[in-house]
Design an enzyme around this catalytic site. Structure first.
Site, PDB file in Angstrom:
ATOM      1  N   ASP A  54    -106.096  13.779 -32.251  1.00  0.00           N
ATOM      2  CA  ASP A  54    -105.938  15.174 -32.627  1.00  0.00           C
ATOM      3  C   ASP A  54    -105.515  15.925 -31.370  1.00  0.00           C
ATOM      4  O   ASP A  54    -106.288  16.006 -30.410  1.00  0.00           O
ATOM      5  CB  ASP A  54    -107.279  15.708 -33.158  1.00  0.00           C
ATOM      6  CG  ASP A  54    -107.197  17.161 -33.591  1.00  0.00           C
ATOM      7  OD1 ASP A  54    -106.227  17.857 -33.217  1.00  0.00           O
ATOM      8  OD2 ASP A  54    -108.113  17.616 -34.289  1.00  0.00           O
ATOM      9  N   VAL A  55    -104.314  16.453 -31.368  1.00  0.00           N
ATOM     10  CA  VAL A  55    -103.808  17.087 -30.145  1.00  0.00           C
ATOM     11  C   VAL A  55    -104.585  18.348 -29.759  1.00  0.00           C
ATOM     12  O   VAL A  55    -104.422  18.856 -28.655  1.00  0.00           O
ATOM     13  CB  VAL A  55    -102.290  17.399 -30.224  1.00  0.00           C
ATOM     14  CG1 VAL A  55    -101.485  16.131 -30.425  1.00  0.00           C
ATOM     15  CG2 VAL A  55    -101.999  18.443 -31.285  1.00  0.00           C
ATOM     16  N   ASN A  81     -94.345  16.631 -30.761  1.00  0.00           N
ATOM     17  CA  ASN A  81     -93.808  17.091 -32.045  1.00  0.00           C
ATOM     18  C   ASN A  81     -94.889  17.585 -33.010  1.00  0.00           C
ATOM     19  O   ASN A  81     -94.590  18.372 -33.909  1.00  0.00           O
ATOM     20  CB  ASN A  81     -93.022  15.935 -32.682  1.00  0.00           C
ATOM     21  CG  ASN A  81     -92.711  16.175 -34.138  1.00  0.00           C
ATOM     22  OD1 ASN A  81     -91.779  16.893 -34.477  1.00  0.00           O
ATOM     23  ND2 ASN A  81     -93.527  15.600 -35.026  1.00  0.00           N
ATOM     24  N   SER A 133     -88.754  25.511 -32.669  1.00  0.00           N
ATOM     25  CA  SER A 133     -88.317  25.914 -34.005  1.00  0.00           C
ATOM     26  C   SER A 133     -87.292  27.023 -33.858  1.00  0.00           C
ATOM     27  O   SER A 133     -87.241  27.711 -32.834  1.00  0.00           O
ATOM     28  CB  SER A 133     -89.505  26.442 -34.813  1.00  0.00           C
ATOM     29  OG  SER A 133     -89.073  27.120 -35.974  1.00  0.00           O
ATOM     30  N   TYR A 146     -97.028  31.677 -36.640  1.00  0.00           N
ATOM     31  CA  TYR A 146     -96.184  30.496 -36.395  1.00  0.00           C
ATOM     32  C   TYR A 146     -95.097  30.806 -35.359  1.00  0.00           C
ATOM     33  O   TYR A 146     -94.860  30.023 -34.433  1.00  0.00           O
ATOM     34  CB  TYR A 146     -95.551  30.028 -37.702  1.00  0.00           C
ATOM     35  CG  TYR A 146     -94.687  28.802 -37.539  1.00  0.00           C
ATOM     36  CD1 TYR A 146     -95.268  27.550 -37.372  1.00  0.00           C
ATOM     37  CD2 TYR A 146     -93.296  28.897 -37.526  1.00  0.00           C
ATOM     38  CE1 TYR A 146     -94.479  26.417 -37.199  1.00  0.00           C
ATOM     39  CE2 TYR A 146     -92.508  27.785 -37.354  1.00  0.00           C
ATOM     40  CZ  TYR A 146     -93.108  26.546 -37.196  1.00  0.00           C
ATOM     41  OH  TYR A 146     -92.315  25.422 -37.018  1.00  0.00           O
TER      42      TYR A 146
END
Ligand SMILES: NC(=O)c1ccc[n+]([C@@H]2O[C@H](COP(=O)([O-])OP(=O)(O)OC[C@H]3O[C@@H](n4cnc5c(N)ncnc54)[C@H](O)[C@@H]3O)[C@@H](O)[C@H]2O)c1
Length: 194
Positions: A54-55, A81, A133, A146
């Site tokens: 889990d990053v 990523n 993104s 986000y």
């Protein structure tokens, strides 16, 4: 990319599905040995070494990266990523959700890269690539949290790209874009985008 990753060892976070899985496949096709770090690696291609990580959890990241180094004896490429989506304007997410998304999408990059750095410094062809993104650079409605996270990914990448080449490590970011929704409605693109 042809030949450039032959014999290298690449970590792909979030490599068990979606964009990460596609990156992992391409690296493998180009001759790299691939280690997928994912909070749920059950969907990872069986040709890849799969590690649960889990990053957003430093201990879990450190253990997984150590596992990759132990298995392959080197780490040359890190593809940061793993990421999650968040919808709504600034009122839509509470403080805990802001902290959770930023911890995965932004701080996760620092955790994974930090753990891999001693190995990257020994590589003759080290590179780190972060998945940003189009939300990093373009204002999107209903994507406050986000977009903030992906803007931070872009800024972090520029800082890394300015600093790490002096120790032989290249840094870059990719900016995927969610495909347009299909005509007649429906939702395009997985949950972690745009
Ligand atoms: N899909 C798009 O249209 C799009 C567009 C722009 C950017 N992105 C970015 O691309 C990246 C991948 O997106 P995707 O659409 O392939 O997503 P996805 O949901 O298909 O895959 C994400 C992967 O990351 C893993 N993951 C999630 N949280 C994690 C954590 N805390 N630790 C470790 N692994 C974790 C998931 O298990 C999954 O395997 C994300 O950073 C996303 O923000 C996606």
């Amino acid at each position: 990319m042809s030949g450039q990753v032959e014999g290298l060892v690449a970590i792909v976070t979030g490599g068990a599905s979606g964009i990460g899985a596609a990156i992992a496949r391409r690296l493998h096709e180009e001759g790299a040995q691939v280690a997928v770090l994912d909070r749920d690696p059950s969907g990872a291609d069986e040709r890849f070494a799969a590690f649960t990580a889990d990053v957003s959890d430093r201990a879990s990241v450190d253990a997984a990266v150590a596992g990759v180094a132990e298995r392959f004896g080197r780490i040359d490429v890190v593809i940061n990523n793993a990421g999650i989506g968040a919808q709504g304007d600034v009122t839509a997410n509470d403080d805990d959700e802001w902290a959770r998304v930023l911890s995965i999408n932004v701080t996760g990059i620092a955790r994974v890269t930090s753990a891999a750095l001693p190995w990257l410094r020994r590589s003759p062809a080290a590179a780190v690539c972060n998945t940003a993104s189009i939300a990093s650079t373009t204002g999107l409605p209903q994507r406050a949290l986000y977009s903030a996270s992906k803007g931070a990914v872009s800024a972090l990448t520029r800082a890394m790209a300015a600093h790490h080449p002096r120790e032989g490590i290249r840094g870059s970011a990719g900016h995927p874009r969610t495909p347009a929704p299909p005509r007649g409605g429906g939702r395009a693109g997985p949950a972690a985008g745009p």
